[in-house]
Structures are given as structure tokens and as C-alpha cells.
Write an enzyme that holds these catalytic residues in place. Structure first.
Site, PDB file in Angstrom:
ATOM      1  N   LYS A  53      96.721  95.878 116.067  1.00 48.24           N
ATOM      2  CA  LYS A  53      97.392  95.084 115.038  1.00 48.24           C
ATOM      3  C   LYS A  53      98.612  94.351 115.620  1.00 48.24           C
ATOM      4  CE  LYS A  53      96.949  97.808 111.374  1.00 48.24           C
ATOM      5  NZ  LYS A  53      97.233  98.557 110.151  1.00 48.24           N
ATOM      6  N   LYS A  58     101.099 106.366 115.772  1.00 51.67           N
ATOM      7  CA  LYS A  58     100.780 106.870 114.427  1.00 51.67           C
ATOM      8  C   LYS A  58     101.145 108.332 114.345  1.00 51.67           C
ATOM      9  CE  LYS A  58      98.808 105.844 110.403  1.00 51.67           C
ATOM     10  NZ  LYS A  58      98.834 104.600 109.651  1.00 51.67           N
ATOM     11  N   ASP A  64     102.527 106.274 104.721  1.00 49.93           N
ATOM     12  CA  ASP A  64     101.115 105.905 104.631  1.00 49.93           C
ATOM     13  C   ASP A  64     100.460 106.896 103.655  1.00 49.93           C
ATOM     14  OD1 ASP A  64      98.782 104.487 105.367  1.00 49.93           O
ATOM     15  OD2 ASP A  64      98.330 105.866 106.986  1.00 49.93           O
ATOM     16  N   GLY A 123      89.953 102.435  95.880  1.00 45.11           N
ATOM     17  CA  GLY A 123      91.320 102.929  96.126  1.00 45.11           C
ATOM     18  C   GLY A 123      92.345 102.042  95.450  1.00 45.11           C
ATOM     19  N   LEU A 124      93.142 102.635  94.550  1.00 45.63           N
ATOM     20  CA  LEU A 124      94.100 101.855  93.750  1.00 45.63           C
ATOM     21  C   LEU A 124      95.518 102.356  93.960  1.00 45.63           C
ATOM     22  CD1 LEU A 124      91.927 101.876  90.516  1.00 45.63           C
ATOM     23  CD2 LEU A 124      92.148 100.005  92.153  1.00 45.63           C
ATOM     24  N   VAL A 142      98.493  99.830  98.063  1.00 47.73           N
ATOM     25  CA  VAL A 142      97.925  98.502  98.349  1.00 47.73           C
ATOM     26  C   VAL A 142      96.941  98.100  97.247  1.00 47.73           C
ATOM     27  CG1 VAL A 142      96.629  97.082  99.989  1.00 47.73           C
ATOM     28  CG2 VAL A 142      98.110  98.913 100.846  1.00 47.73           C
ATOM     29  N   ILE A 162      90.374 105.126 102.270  1.00 48.47           N
ATOM     30  CA  ILE A 162      90.342 105.894 103.526  1.00 48.47           C
ATOM     31  C   ILE A 162      89.433 105.220 104.567  1.00 48.47           C
ATOM     32  CG2 ILE A 162      90.911 108.176 102.612  1.00 48.47           C
ATOM     33  CD1 ILE A 162      87.813 108.575 102.392  1.00 48.47           C
TER      34      ILE A 162
HETATM   35  P1  NAD Z   1      97.771 105.286  98.946  1.00 49.94           P
HETATM   36  O1  NAD Z   1      97.781 106.711  99.350  1.00 49.94           O
HETATM   37  O2  NAD Z   1      98.924 104.746  98.190  1.00 49.94           O
HETATM   38  O3  NAD Z   1      96.455 104.972  98.084  1.00 49.94           O
HETATM   39  C1  NAD Z   1      95.178 105.376  98.423  1.00 49.94           C
HETATM   40  C2  NAD Z   1      94.396 105.544  97.126  1.00 49.94           C
HETATM   41  O4  NAD Z   1      93.028 105.783  97.467  1.00 49.94           O
HETATM   42  C3  NAD Z   1      94.874 106.728  96.297  1.00 49.94           C
HETATM   43  O5  NAD Z   1      95.083 106.319  94.958  1.00 49.94           O
HETATM   44  C4  NAD Z   1      93.721 107.733  96.406  1.00 49.94           C
HETATM   45  O6  NAD Z   1      93.561 108.531  95.245  1.00 49.94           O
HETATM   46  C5  NAD Z   1      92.527 106.820  96.644  1.00 49.94           C
HETATM   47  N1  NAD Z   1      91.395 107.424  97.318  1.00 49.94           N
HETATM   48  C6  NAD Z   1      91.387 108.298  98.352  1.00 49.94           C
HETATM   49  N2  NAD Z   1      90.127 108.602  98.719  1.00 49.94           N
HETATM   50  C7  NAD Z   1      89.318 107.866  97.914  1.00 49.94           C
HETATM   51  C8  NAD Z   1      87.914 107.720  97.808  1.00 49.94           C
HETATM   52  N3  NAD Z   1      87.074 108.391  98.591  1.00 49.94           N
HETATM   53  N4  NAD Z   1      87.417 106.879  96.859  1.00 49.94           N
HETATM   54  C9  NAD Z   1      88.256 106.202  96.032  1.00 49.94           C
HETATM   55  N5  NAD Z   1      89.599 106.308  96.095  1.00 49.94           N
HETATM   56  C10 NAD Z   1      90.119 107.124  97.018  1.00 49.94           C
HETATM   57  O7  NAD Z   1      97.537 104.432 100.296  1.00 49.94           O
HETATM   58  P2  NAD Z   1      97.848 102.888 100.544  1.00 49.94           P
HETATM   59  O8  NAD Z   1      99.220 102.731 101.094  1.00 49.94           O
HETATM   60  O9  NAD Z   1      97.443 102.103  99.322  1.00 49.94           O
HETATM   61  O10 NAD Z   1      96.855 102.551 101.741  1.00 49.94           O
HETATM   62  C11 NAD Z   1      95.468 102.388 101.505  1.00 49.94           C
HETATM   63  C12 NAD Z   1      94.760 102.149 102.835  1.00 49.94           C
HETATM   64  O11 NAD Z   1      95.284 100.972 103.447  1.00 49.94           O
HETATM   65  C13 NAD Z   1      94.969 103.269 103.868  1.00 49.94           C
HETATM   66  O12 NAD Z   1      93.805 103.381 104.660  1.00 49.94           O
HETATM   67  C14 NAD Z   1      96.118 102.778 104.713  1.00 49.94           C
HETATM   68  O13 NAD Z   1      96.097 103.332 106.000  1.00 49.94           O
HETATM   69  C15 NAD Z   1      95.820 101.302 104.749  1.00 49.94           C
HETATM   70  N6  NAD Z   1      96.980 100.463 105.000  1.00 49.94           N
HETATM   71  C16 NAD Z   1      98.055 100.530 104.192  1.00 49.94           C
HETATM   72  C17 NAD Z   1      99.157  99.713 104.428  1.00 49.94           C
HETATM   73  C18 NAD Z   1     100.365  99.740 103.542  1.00 49.94           C
HETATM   74  O14 NAD Z   1     101.181  98.816 103.641  1.00 49.94           O
HETATM   75  N7  NAD Z   1     100.522 100.703 102.654  1.00 49.94           N
HETATM   76  C19 NAD Z   1      99.145  98.829 105.512  1.00 49.94           C
HETATM   77  C20 NAD Z   1      98.012  98.758 106.329  1.00 49.94           C
HETATM   78  C21 NAD Z   1      96.934  99.586 106.049  1.00 49.94           C
END
Ligand code: NAD
Length: 347
Positions: free
Chosen positions: A70, A82, A116, A181-182, A185, A241
Site C-alpha cells: 500500500k 502490522k 483496525d 461488513g458495516l 468503513v 475480514i
Molecule cells: P470494523 O471492525 O469497524 O468493522 C468490521 C465489521 O465487519 C464489523 O461490524 C463486524 O461485525 C463485521 N464482520 C466481521 N466478520 C464478518 C463476516 N464474516 N460477515 C459479515 N460481517 C462481518 O473494521 P473496519 O475498520 O470497518 O475495517 C473493515 C475492513 O477494512 C478490515 O479488513 C480492515 O482491515 C480493512 N481496512 C480498514 C481501514 C480503515 O480505515 N478502518 C483501512 C484499510 C483497510
């Protein structure tokens, strides 16, 4: 059982640190994947109740590599790292987070983090009190605010370039988009895509999260977590995930494009990308489209503003355009083209 040095060779990982704290039962790993583009490495900290040690290591190696890719893709002078914490949410106490922060602080700023999966801003604030090397916290905790909205904006800008390539228009109006996933992000994805007048089908394993999204956006349709990948849609957006695109799931996908924030979406990248190619599904590489978070973190490290971070995500559009241009004119898949772009920038 994995051989650590063999894994370090496989993932090109320079350094790995382990911490066990008998008081809090903290089990943490910090992987410094690459310092080729900068001695200081950045990457999120994730807490998960992994099924075993191998799964925790897999995440640390893969996610730190994704951070290297990235940072190189956006031309930043920052390396990739990480942190993963292998504990359950029940075990996540302020003492455990403090113990992690003190462990991380021993790296003296060579590793900087952001919250994260499995971590929240309260946890981040505890880290900050014990170790200053953390970005992406809300303003009340002295940060630039969440990175979730910036990441979501980057994903959507990439999605529009993909839509232009596939459908001849950047508009996402009336496009059916399935979001897995809600969280931090995914919640913003729903907000921004609703403004774009897209038709949304969403899921989450947390019923409370679904209920709150449904209350705010009554028009979104909800699917059970087990069905979201089988739904007929234009775009599937994985925002939960990693490892969800694999030999078992790809055959039942019914979308034309994949573009989401989740890291390491392909379980076995070189095999799974070929599976997607055979199904004629356009895959926009995760580490290119989800770079919004690190873009904001770097702006924050340099004491910049949120507006600057939002402006800087144009590099994601530029990268996706470059990848799709090459994709159109070569026999290579999008992942190979993205990896080559990164290799060039790592040199
Ligand atoms: P988060 O923990 O806030 O949200 C993840 C959501 O996914 C949760 O609501 C959880 O209940 C849900 N979830 C988990 N397993 C699931 C499944 N099998 N089916 C449906 N829903 C499921 O995490 P986030 O910060 O929103 O990040 C989401 C993804 O994006 C991660 O993989 C993270 O590494 C990636 N990411 C996040 C960022 C960031 O700025 N937060 C940046 C780059 C990448």
C-alpha cells in the site's frame, strides 16, 4: 506448526516481535515487513480471537506485506508493518491494551499504528496515553478523526473508475452493490453510496450493527451473512475480514466487479485471481483501493488536515486507471499488474 524463518522468507518480512503478558494474558505480534521505502513503518493494530497461532501469524505476515504494498503504491516514504493481538473481546481490558502499548513503545516510533478490526477509539486512546505513535483517533483524543470515511471514499472513487471501465459510466446510480461488513468503513460506504443512489444489499454478523444501519437507511436491503456472496449484484464490496475469496466461495459469486476495503481478500492470491478471471469478474486489488486510511495517517504524521487527506486519495484513482489501462491492453490479471507497479516503486 509454521517455521517462522520460512514464513519471513516467504513474505519478505524483515523483523517480527512477540509479546506475552502473564498478567493480562496479552498475546501480541508486531511484524515489520519492509523498511525499503522508509525506516518508520505504519500499520493498524487488530484484535481477533484467532483459532490458533498459525492464523494469527498468517494475519501478521499478510497484513504487514499488504501495508508495504500500500505504502509503495501511493509512493509514500513509509514502510509496512502490522500488529495483531490474539485475544478475545472479553479479554480486551484497559490493562491488556496498556500492556500492548508499552510493548509497542519499545520500538520507539519505528512502528506507528491506528485502530483496525476488533479495536475501537477508546482502545486507541489508551494506546496514545502510553505510547504516542498512533494516528486516526477522533479529534477529542487529539487525532485527525476516523480513517474509516477516508478509506470508504477511496474505495468508492476506485469503484467509479471500475464502473467506467465495465459499464461505460462512473455513475453508481441504480447499480446493485452488496456490502459485507458495516463497521467503521462499511458504515460510511452505506452513507456515501446512498448519496450516489446505488441499490444496496448489506450484511454484518452483528445484529445490532444491522439494526442501526437499517434505522438510518431504511431503503437498504439486508441479507444473511452466509448469503451475501451469492447475491446477484453489479458490485460486491467486501468490508469485513480477509480470505473470503477462495476455492469454495468464488464459484458461487454472481457479481461483475469486486471492490472493497477488506485487507487480503484473496485467500490464495495467485490461484484465486485466476478463478475470478475465469468467471470474468473484475477484481480491483484490495491494497490499491483501500489505501485511504494510510494516506490519512501519513498526512496526520505530517500535521496536515483532513481536507489534505481527502485530496490525496486521488492517487488511488490514478493507480486504478493505470492498472485498468494495462489490463485492457495485456493478458495479465489486475493483481499481477498491481504487484508489478509496487515492485517498480519498491526499487
Ligand atoms: P470494523 O471492525 O469497524 O468493522 C468490521 C465489521 O465487519 C464489523 O461490524 C463486524 O461485525 C463485521 N464482520 C466481521 N466478520 C464478518 C463476516 N464474516 N460477515 C459479515 N460481517 C462481518 O473494521 P473496519 O475498520 O470497518 O475495517 C473493515 C475492513 O477494512 C478490515 O479488513 C480492515 O482491515 C480493512 N481496512 C480498514 C481501514 C480503515 O480505515 N478502518 C483501512 C484499510 C483497510
Amino acid at each position: 506448526m509454521n517455521n517462522i524463518f520460512e514464513l519471513m522468507r516467504k513474505y519478505n518480512c524483515e523483523e517480527i516481535y512477540f509479546k506475552y503478558d502473564s498478567g493480562t494474558k496479552l498475546r501480541a505480534i508486531i511484524a515489520i515487513n519492509s523498511t525499503k521505502r522508509g525506516e518508520m513503518c505504519s500499520g493498524g493494530v487488530r484484535l481477533r480471537n484467532y483459532k490458533n497461532e498459525d492464523a494469527a501469524l498468517w494475519d501478521a505476515f499478510n497484513l504487514s506485506l499488504a501495508m508495504t504494498q500500500k505504502c509503495a503504491a501511493i509512493n509514500a516514504n513509509v514502510g509496512g508493518g502490522k500488529a495483531v493481538i490474539w485475544n478475545s473481546k472479553k479479554e480486551k481490558t484497559p490493562k491488556l491494551i496498556t500492556s500492548f502499548a508499552k510493548f509497542m513503545c519499545k520500538l520507539d516510533g519505528r512502528f506507528r499504528t491506528a485502530v483496525d478490526l476488533g479495536m475501537d477509539f477508546e482502545d486507541g486512546n489508551i494506546i496514545k496515553k502510553n505510547c504516542p505513535y498512533i494516528e486516526g483517533l477522533p479529534k477529542k483524543y487529539g487525532g485527525l478523526g476516523t480513517e474509516g470515511d477516508t478509506t470508504a471514499q477511496g474505495v468508492i472513487r476506485a469503484m467509479k473508475i471500475g464502473a467506467e471501465y465495465l459499464f461505460g459510466t462512473k455513475s453508481l446510480k441504480d447499480k446493485t452493490i452488496a456490502i459485507q461488513g458495516l463497521g467503521n468503513v462499511g458504515g460510511y460506504m452505506v452513507e456515501f453510496l446512498t448519496k450516489e443512489a446505488a441499490k444496496l444489499i448489506v450484511t454484518d454478523i452483528d445484529k445490532k450493527v444491522i439494526a442501526s444501519i437499517k434505522k438510518k437507511y431504511p431503503k437498504v436491503m439486508v441479507a444473511p451473512p452466509s448469503k451475501i456472496m451469492n447475491i446477484k449484484c453489479d458490485i460486491f464490496s467486501p468490508c469485513a475480514i480477509g480470505g473470503i475469496l477462495n476455492s469454495k466461495t468464488i464459484s458461487s459469486l454472481r457479481c461483475q466487479m469486486i471492490c472493497g476495503s477488506a485487507n487480503n481478500q484473496l485467500e490464495v492470491p495467485d490461484k484465486d485471481i485466476e478463478r475470478l478471471e475465469k468467471k470474468k469478474i473484475l477484481y480491483l486489488p484490495d491494497y490499491i483501493v483501500n489505501a485511504g486510511g494510510i494516506i490519512q495517517a501519513i498526512v496526520e504524521m505530517n500535521r496536515g488536515t483532513k481536507e489534505e487527506a481527502i485530496r490525496n486519495i486521488s492517487v488511488i484513482e490514478k493507480n486504478i486507471k493505470e492498472i485498468l489501462e494495462k489490463y485492457k491492453n495485456s493478458m495479465k490479471n489486475t493483481l499481477t499488474i498491481a504487484n508489478e507497479l509496487v515492485e517498480r516503486r519498491l526499487k
